[in-house]
Design a protein around this motif. Structure first.
Motif: not given
Length: 241
Positions: A215-227, A188-201
């Motif tokens: 159907d909202r996941l892709a657009a929400a992920t793009r918005q998160l990347q922008s934020e 019942g759940t879909v998720c997305a995660a974006i990597p963050i460059t934090m040195g070597t961690t």
């Protein structure tokens, strides 16, 4: 207490130490009073004395470190809350440290609740977007070490079935691209995660949605990347939360 705090603040301004007479003058205290308070602060570990000069002691440095740490926590929580409200989804911040998945902060609302951690996040990195994103940022040896300690196991009908399949998926994940997961950790759940460059961690910011809003996941992920791209540099999220 106020006079002692003024002395601590005055000492903190002198990286190379300061004598009692100078500290008394800067704080407006009578010299006998300053001497008495300085001796007490040295005894309690908030100051140390070396060749007639006073420096901050270990106790004061611990307070400073604790305060800075709390400020970083507050900054991260505020940042995630901003993203949560801007996108209208729960937001997660996690890192990979000392061989373990650590979810450091979650920002949710009653209307947009976070995913319930029904199976230990540390042991199920293969099944959720946060874990897959963090593992994708590791080297091959570190990935295999993690999976040796936490082997792949199916926890929903959609979970990846074995280590080999997961490693192939991670190898295909291009650097800095989002990772999507659909009902692999929680039905019942879909998720997305974006990597963050934090040195070597390895670090990640993630979102989740009910499956009926997939159907909202892709657009929400793009918005998160922008934020993230707009705010991360100025806020400098700390690894050592």
């Amino acid at each position: 207490m106020q006079r002692a705090m003024r002395l601590l603040e005055s000492v903190a301004e002198h990286e190379h130490g300061a004598p009692a007479k100078q500290l008394a003058r800067e704080t407006g205290l009578a010299l006998p009073t300053a001497y008495h308070l300085l001796r007490t602060l040295v005894h309690e570990g908030y100051l140390r004395r070396d060749q007639g000069l006073f420096f901050l002691g270990e106790a004061a440095e611990r307070l400073s470190s604790s305060g800075a740490q709390e400020k970083r926590r507050s900054t991260i929580a505020e940042t995630l809350a901003h993203w949560r409200d801007a996108i209208g989804v729960p937001v997660y911040y996690a890192i990979y440290r000392d061989g373990e998945i650590e979810v450091m902060c979650v920002s949710e609302t009653p209307g947009n609740p976070a995913v319930e951690e029904w199976a230990d996040f540390r042991e199920t990195a293969h099944a959720h977007a946060i874990g897959q994103c963090l593992l994708s940022q590791l080297g091959e040896d570190a990935r295999r070490d993690h999976l040796d300690r936490y082997p792949v196991q199916a926890i929903t009908p959609y979970t990846v079935r074995d280590n080999h399949t997961l490693l192939r998926r991670l190898d295909r994940t291009r650097r800095m691209e989002p990772v999507f997961e659909r009902q692999e950790y929680a039905l019942g759940t879909v998720c997305a995660a974006i990597p963050i460059t934090m040195g070597t961690t390895a670090a990640t910011v993630a979102i989740s949605l009910p499956a009926h809003q997939a159907d909202r996941l892709a657009a929400a992920t793009r918005q998160l990347q922008s934020e993230v791209g707009r705010l991360l540099g100025s806020l400098a999220i700390s690894i050592s939360i």
